[in-house]
Design a protein around this motif. Structure first.
Motif, PDB file in Angstrom:
ATOM      1  N   ASP A   1      44.801 101.250  99.442  1.00 42.60           N
ATOM      2  CA  ASP A   1      44.357  99.970  99.137  1.00 42.60           C
ATOM      3  C   ASP A   1      45.343  99.044  98.193  1.00 42.60           C
ATOM      4  O   ASP A   1      46.195  99.613  97.729  1.00 42.60           O
ATOM      5  N   VAL A   2      45.153  97.618  98.313  1.00 42.14           N
ATOM      6  CA  VAL A   2      46.008  97.159  97.321  1.00 42.14           C
ATOM      7  C   VAL A   2      45.282  96.795  96.070  1.00 42.14           C
ATOM      8  O   VAL A   2      44.222  96.786  95.695  1.00 42.14           O
ATOM      9  N   PHE A   3      46.241  96.660  95.105  1.00 37.10           N
ATOM     10  CA  PHE A   3      45.842  96.801  93.595  1.00 37.10           C
ATOM     11  C   PHE A   3      46.483  95.460  92.877  1.00 37.10           C
ATOM     12  O   PHE A   3      47.561  95.056  92.914  1.00 37.10           O
ATOM     13  N   SER A   4      45.637  95.061  91.800  1.00 41.47           N
ATOM     14  CA  SER A   4      46.082  93.938  91.099  1.00 41.47           C
ATOM     15  C   SER A   4      45.524  94.026  89.703  1.00 41.47           C
ATOM     16  O   SER A   4      44.436  94.648  89.604  1.00 41.47           O
ATOM     17  N   LEU A   5      46.474  93.798  88.847  1.00 44.57           N
ATOM     18  CA  LEU A   5      46.140  93.960  87.477  1.00 44.57           C
ATOM     19  C   LEU A   5      45.922  92.528  86.969  1.00 44.57           C
ATOM     20  O   LEU A   5      46.912  91.737  86.992  1.00 44.57           O
ATOM     21  N   ILE A   6      44.977  92.091  85.973  1.00 49.24           N
ATOM     22  CA  ILE A   6      44.824  90.900  85.404  1.00 49.24           C
ATOM     23  C   ILE A   6      44.623  91.151  83.706  1.00 49.24           C
ATOM     24  O   ILE A   6      43.439  91.809  83.552  1.00 49.24           O
ATOM     25  N   GLY A   7      45.503  90.947  82.992  1.00 50.33           N
ATOM     26  CA  GLY A   7      45.389  90.974  81.552  1.00 50.33           C
ATOM     27  C   GLY A   7      44.720  89.437  80.985  1.00 50.33           C
ATOM     28  O   GLY A   7      45.216  88.487  81.671  1.00 50.33           O
ATOM     29  N   TYR A   8      44.246  89.481  80.276  1.00 49.72           N
ATOM     30  CA  TYR A   8      43.329  88.339  79.453  1.00 49.72           C
ATOM     31  C   TYR A   8      43.089  88.519  77.933  1.00 49.72           C
ATOM     32  O   TYR A   8      42.773  89.496  77.719  1.00 49.72           O
ATOM     33  N   ASN A   9      43.096  87.290  77.402  1.00 53.13           N
ATOM     34  CA  ASN A   9      42.593  87.183  76.118  1.00 53.13           C
ATOM     35  C   ASN A   9      41.809  85.975  75.905  1.00 53.13           C
ATOM     36  O   ASN A   9      40.844  85.599  76.817  1.00 53.13           O
ATOM     37  N   HIS A  10      42.458  84.771  75.342  1.00 49.86           N
ATOM     38  CA  HIS A  10      41.915  83.573  75.314  1.00 49.86           C
ATOM     39  C   HIS A  10      42.142  82.771  76.318  1.00 49.86           C
ATOM     40  O   HIS A  10      41.567  81.753  76.927  1.00 49.86           O
ATOM     41  N   GLU A  11      43.099  83.455  77.113  1.00 52.03           N
ATOM     42  CA  GLU A  11      43.659  82.851  78.475  1.00 52.03           C
ATOM     43  C   GLU A  11      44.175  84.098  79.675  1.00 52.03           C
ATOM     44  O   GLU A  11      44.133  85.035  78.989  1.00 52.03           O
ATOM     45  N   VAL A  12      44.175  83.875  80.704  1.00 51.51           N
ATOM     46  CA  VAL A  12      44.801  84.864  81.647  1.00 51.51           C
ATOM     47  C   VAL A  12      46.211  85.033  81.137  1.00 51.51           C
ATOM     48  O   VAL A  12      46.978  84.131  80.947  1.00 51.51           O
ATOM     49  N   LEU A  13      46.905  85.976  80.903  1.00 50.99           N
ATOM     50  CA  LEU A  13      48.161  86.440  80.474  1.00 50.99           C
ATOM     51  C   LEU A  13      49.045  86.759  81.501  1.00 50.99           C
ATOM     52  O   LEU A  13      48.955  87.742  82.286  1.00 50.99           O
ATOM     53  N   GLU A  14      49.893  85.987  81.816  1.00 56.04           N
ATOM     54  CA  GLU A  14      50.548  85.983  83.245  1.00 56.04           C
ATOM     55  C   GLU A  14      51.723  87.039  83.002  1.00 56.04           C
ATOM     56  O   GLU A  14      51.933  87.622  83.929  1.00 56.04           O
ATOM     57  N   ASP A  15      52.075  87.212  81.792  1.00 58.28           N
ATOM     58  CA  ASP A  15      53.019  88.499  81.790  1.00 58.28           C
ATOM     59  C   ASP A  15      52.453  89.798  82.007  1.00 58.28           C
ATOM     60  O   ASP A  15      53.159  90.738  82.008  1.00 58.28           O
ATOM     61  N   PHE A  16      51.018  89.962  81.988  1.00 57.43           N
ATOM     62  CA  PHE A  16      50.301  91.059  82.273  1.00 57.43           C
ATOM     63  C   PHE A  16      49.380  91.131  83.441  1.00 57.43           C
ATOM     64  O   PHE A  16      48.398  91.592  83.212  1.00 57.43           O
ATOM     65  N   THR A  17      49.992  90.480  84.347  1.00 56.88           N
ATOM     66  CA  THR A  17      49.482  90.205  85.517  1.00 56.88           C
ATOM     67  C   THR A  17      49.807  90.316  86.786  1.00 56.88           C
ATOM     68  O   THR A  17      51.011  89.635  86.874  1.00 56.88           O
ATOM     69  N   LEU A  18      49.483  91.168  87.880  1.00 58.02           N
ATOM     70  CA  LEU A  18      50.310  91.225  89.071  1.00 58.02           C
ATOM     71  C   LEU A  18      49.296  91.025  90.076  1.00 58.02           C
ATOM     72  O   LEU A  18      48.099  91.198  90.119  1.00 58.02           O
ATOM     73  N   PRO A  19      49.925  90.175  91.123  1.00 59.91           N
ATOM     74  CA  PRO A  19      49.206  89.923  92.349  1.00 59.91           C
ATOM     75  C   PRO A  19      48.786  91.319  93.298  1.00 59.91           C
ATOM     76  O   PRO A  19      49.505  92.184  92.958  1.00 59.91           O
ATOM     77  N   LEU A  20      47.986  91.242  94.075  1.00 57.32           N
ATOM     78  CA  LEU A  20      47.510  92.327  94.833  1.00 57.32           C
ATOM     79  C   LEU A  20      48.800  92.855  95.696  1.00 57.32           C
ATOM     80  O   LEU A  20      49.671  92.182  96.356  1.00 57.32           O
ATOM     81  N   SER A  21      49.065  94.031  95.716  1.00 59.44           N
ATOM     82  CA  SER A  21      50.108  94.773  96.323  1.00 59.44           C
ATOM     83  C   SER A  21      49.905  96.155  96.499  1.00 59.44           C
ATOM     84  O   SER A  21      49.043  96.832  95.694  1.00 59.44           O
ATOM     85  N   HIS A  22      51.003  96.786  97.279  1.00 55.86           N
ATOM     86  CA  HIS A  22      50.881  98.313  97.190  1.00 55.86           C
ATOM     87  C   HIS A  22      51.892  98.730  96.332  1.00 55.86           C
ATOM     88  O   HIS A  22      52.347  99.996  96.366  1.00 55.86           O
ATOM     89  N   HIS A  23      52.543  97.908  95.531  1.00 54.75           N
ATOM     90  CA  HIS A  23      53.765  98.418  94.677  1.00 54.75           C
ATOM     91  C   HIS A  23      53.084  99.131  93.318  1.00 54.75           C
ATOM     92  O   HIS A  23      53.173  98.493  92.112  1.00 54.75           O
ATOM     93  N   VAL A  24      52.848 100.303  93.510  1.00 54.56           N
ATOM     94  CA  VAL A  24      52.148 101.051  92.470  1.00 54.56           C
ATOM     95  C   VAL A  24      52.959 101.293  91.157  1.00 54.56           C
ATOM     96  O   VAL A  24      52.446 101.100  90.016  1.00 54.56           O
ATOM     97  N   TYR A  25      54.418 101.509  91.429  1.00 57.16           N
ATOM     98  CA  TYR A  25      54.947 101.949  90.247  1.00 57.16           C
ATOM     99  C   TYR A  25      55.297 100.389  89.522  1.00 57.16           C
ATOM    100  O   TYR A  25      55.655 100.653  88.174  1.00 57.16           O
ATOM    101  N   GLN A  26      55.369  99.470  90.111  1.00 63.31           N
ATOM    102  CA  GLN A  26      55.592  98.165  89.255  1.00 63.31           C
ATOM    103  C   GLN A  26      54.337  98.066  88.313  1.00 63.31           C
ATOM    104  O   GLN A  26      54.315  97.432  87.372  1.00 63.31           O
ATOM    105  N   SER A  27      53.215  98.416  88.989  1.00 65.77           N
ATOM    106  CA  SER A  27      51.844  98.343  88.175  1.00 65.77           C
ATOM    107  C   SER A  27      51.901  99.323  87.069  1.00 65.77           C
ATOM    108  O   SER A  27      51.475  98.632  85.772  1.00 65.77           O
ATOM    109  N   PHE A  28      52.586 100.295  87.157  1.00 66.41           N
ATOM    110  CA  PHE A  28      52.791 101.510  85.947  1.00 66.41           C
ATOM    111  C   PHE A  28      53.398 100.782  84.869  1.00 66.41           C
ATOM    112  O   PHE A  28      53.391 100.950  84.007  1.00 66.41           O
TER     113      PHE A  28
END
Length: 286
Positions: free
Chosen positions: A115-142
């Motif tokens: 499956d494709v995976f996406s990480l989305i970090g947020y607090n008062h706003e979505v944190l672009e530095d801790f957000t990845l779009p959907l992809s198969h690049h699991v090592y980038q997610s790690f």
């Protein structure tokens, strides 16, 4: 490199994926799967490998019949990581460190399932530095998840959850919402409504030291979950019971809200257990 804290688990989705990409989940697209869809004539679907002799002999129009099957497809998997002040609380472990463990395990599990995976970090706003779009690049997610170990923002709320829906896919996905859910209940309901097209798995991070293992008598420091500020409280038996009662009421309120959306939360305390997560899906989505 796969981090040691990434522990894969098995999951399944209770709906048919609308993706066109082959995967491990039941899909709604026609293809080379195992779920029988129906019969059509060979003219409409020229695939002699799927010829159905029994239905061909029964066809009053003497047309050669072939079987159709639904293709097994992929589905989008998301990990929403709460990075508000309360996630800095440390009892047995820091909540955000436990959230890292869960997010990495979700990413690894999605990778194993194709499956494709996406990480989305947020607090008062979505944190672009801790957000990845959907992809198969699991090592980038790690790599990105591992950077959360140095994140120590305080005095900040979780209102950014309302921005999250625009980062989710248009197709229905499986969303692991990792948080302690120390937010206004109105905000929780508003966010769940905004994400209602998706299947939410609320992963609730609570620590016994927040409300059970408090000082029996004397002064102790408590972290305000909303502001992140520490304050001193004089503890005695009645105060300890009051804290525990407040948390139990909060748990009941959370579960009532989740139940109204037909979601079942999973509670984590000291560590992430991959087997328990697999059992969760077998019990509630099998």
């Amino acid at each position: 490199m796969i981090p040691a804290y990434a522990k894969p688990f098995s999951y399944q989705i209770p709906w048919k994926s609308s993706s066109i990409h082959a995967g491990d989940h039941r899909g709604s697209q026609r293809g080379l799967g195992f779920e029988y869809r129906g019969n059509v004539s060979l003219i409409d679907h020229p695939d002699a490998r799927r010829m159905d002799l029994r239905q061909t002999l029964r066809d009053p129009y003497e047309q050669i019949q072939v079987k159709l099957f639904n293709q097994d497809n992929t589905t989008p998997i998301f990990a929403l990581c709460d990075c508000s002040s309360s996630m800095q609380y440390k009892g047995y472990v820091r909540k955000l460190d436990l959230a890292m463990e869960v997010a990495a395990s979700v990413a690894y599990s999605a990778f194993n399932a194709g499956d494709v995976f996406s990480l989305i970090g947020y607090n008062h706003e979505v944190l672009e530095d801790f957000t990845l779009p959907l992809s198969h690049h699991v090592y980038q997610s790690f790599e990105l998840i591992d950077q959360l170990k140095n994140y120590k923002q305080m005095h900040i709320d979780a209102d950014g959850i309302l921005e999250v829906p625009q980062y989710l896919s248009q197709h229905r996905g499986l969303v692991f919402w990792i948080s302690d859910f120390h937010m206004p209940l109105e905000l929780l309901e508003q966010a769940l409504n905004a994400m209602s097209v998706h299947q939410i798995v609320p992963v609730v991070l609570w620590d016994d030291q927040e409300y059970k293992k408090l000082p029996k008598f004397g002064f102790g420091n408590m972290l305000d979950p909303e502001t992140g500020m520490s304050r001193s409280i004089f503890f005695r038996d009645s105060v300890r019971k009051q804290f525990e009662a407040v948390f139990m009421k909060r748990k009941e309120q959370l579960e009532n809200i989740f139940a109204s959306f037909d979601y079942q939360p999973i509670y984590l305390k000291e560590s992430f257990n991959a087997e328990l997560m697999s059992e969760y899906f077998e019990q509630f989505m099998g």
